[in-house]
Design an enzyme around this catalytic site. Structure first.
Site, PDB file in Angstrom:
ATOM      1  N   PRO A 198      65.606   6.029  45.596  1.00  0.00           N
ATOM      2  CA  PRO A 198      67.034   6.136  45.425  1.00  0.00           C
ATOM      3  C   PRO A 198      67.812   4.704  45.782  1.00  0.00           C
ATOM      4  CG  PRO A 198      66.681   8.055  45.911  1.00  0.00           C
ATOM      5  CD  PRO A 198      65.537   7.441  46.398  1.00  0.00           C
ATOM      6  N   GLU A 199      68.480   3.808  44.995  1.00  0.00           N
ATOM      7  CA  GLU A 199      69.161   2.764  45.458  1.00  0.00           C
ATOM      8  C   GLU A 199      70.775   3.127  45.824  1.00  0.00           C
ATOM      9  OE1 GLU A 199      68.268  -0.391  43.011  1.00  0.00           O
ATOM     10  OE2 GLU A 199      66.278   0.386  42.293  1.00  0.00           O
TER      11      GLU A 199
END
Length: 285
Positions: free
Chosen positions: A2-3
């Site tokens: 996840p960014e």
């Protein structure tokens, strides 16, 4: 992994359900994830009130009301490669195979940290030591913060001969960016991922900074991007993957570009430092 948009989405979702609530039960079902849990982790969280929830780079930060002598005032969470934090309504049932931490609030919300690959982590940070924590101390500016502008980016890229793609993935240059959103921002700004980082200054930086801000803002509004394991805190998928201009679209036509796919191949893919970069060779220079 996840960014920034995915982590921001999770943090906002958790804030809606947890802020102002007290953790009446915390269950820890294994001794470690990527790193060991702090000693007495569950006991040290039980009975604490959640004062606020925010984000720094790719980390969720849960601020706890201070308790005299506790020294534990912030819960730091990293989702790793496959982690999720989903809120449901209690009572909590038997934990699943990968439900490593389960927290229940005083109004019946159950927050489950699930991480099949166990690359995530949780830590407790004492008051006043968040900015100096080893995982946070060397992070660059937040790309959505007021301190991030063309001059700041140009200064951080000065002298760097690495490709701009690799430089933007360096969390010391700018915090929270990952492969997806760097590819998308470089496309929007017309900058090739193969350009040297030091060459991206002046007018190039003036195009790149708003492109980074816009793609992150749009991704947050869409709930992030769900490609494999990521889900929002309510269990729903993110939807920004349907808006990708280049990421994962090798061989397709570029949106808003008159590429001759038959002649040029459309969106191209190259591997840089073990990561796939997607770009338009005609538009990005």
């Amino acid at each position: 992994m996840p960014e920034l948009p995915e982590v921001e989405t999770v943090a906002r979702g958790l804030a809606l359900k947890m802020e102002g609530r007290t953790l009446v039960r915390v269950a820890q079902h294994r001794p470690n994830l990527r790193t060991p849990f702090p000693a007495g982790f569950a006991q040290r969280l039980t009975g604490r009130r959640v004062a606020g929830i925010g984000r720094r780079a790719k980390y969720v930060l849960v601020r706890l009301d201070p308790v005299s002598g506790s020294g534990d005032d912030t819960l730091l969470i990293h989702l790793g490669m496959s982690g999720s934090m989903v809120v449901s309504r209690g009572p909590a049932g038997a934990p699943g195979a990968h439900d490593h931490v389960v927290m229940e609030t005083d109004d019946g919300a159950v927050v489950t940290f699930n991480d099949p690959r166990r690359f995530g982590l949780m830590d407790l940070i004492a008051d006043g030591q968040v900015d100096s924590h080893p995982l946070l101390a060397k992070l660059g500016p937040e790309p959505l913060g007021n301190e991030f502008d063309a001059d700041t980016l140009s200064a951080r890229l000065a002298g760097k001969m690495t490709p701009i793609k690799a430089a933007l993935l360096d969390q010391r240059v700018v915090a929270g960016l990952g492969n997806i959103y760097v590819c998308e921002a470089l496309f929007r700004s017309g900058i090739s991922p193969e350009r040297s980082a030091a060459s991206v200054a002046g007018k190039d930086a003036q195009r790149l900074v708003p492109a980074i801000r816009d793609v992150l803002t749009e991704a947050i509004a869409a709930g992030g991007s769900s490609l494999r394991d990521y889900v929002q805190s309510d269990g729903e998928l993110g939807y920004f993957q349907h808006s990708f201009a280049v990421y994962g679209r090798e061989g397709e036509a570029c949106p808003g570009c008159d590429c001759d796919v038959a002649r040029t191949g459309g969106v191209r893919r190259l591997v840089q430092a073990g990561r796939s970069s997607f770009f338009c060779a005609r538009r990005q220079r």
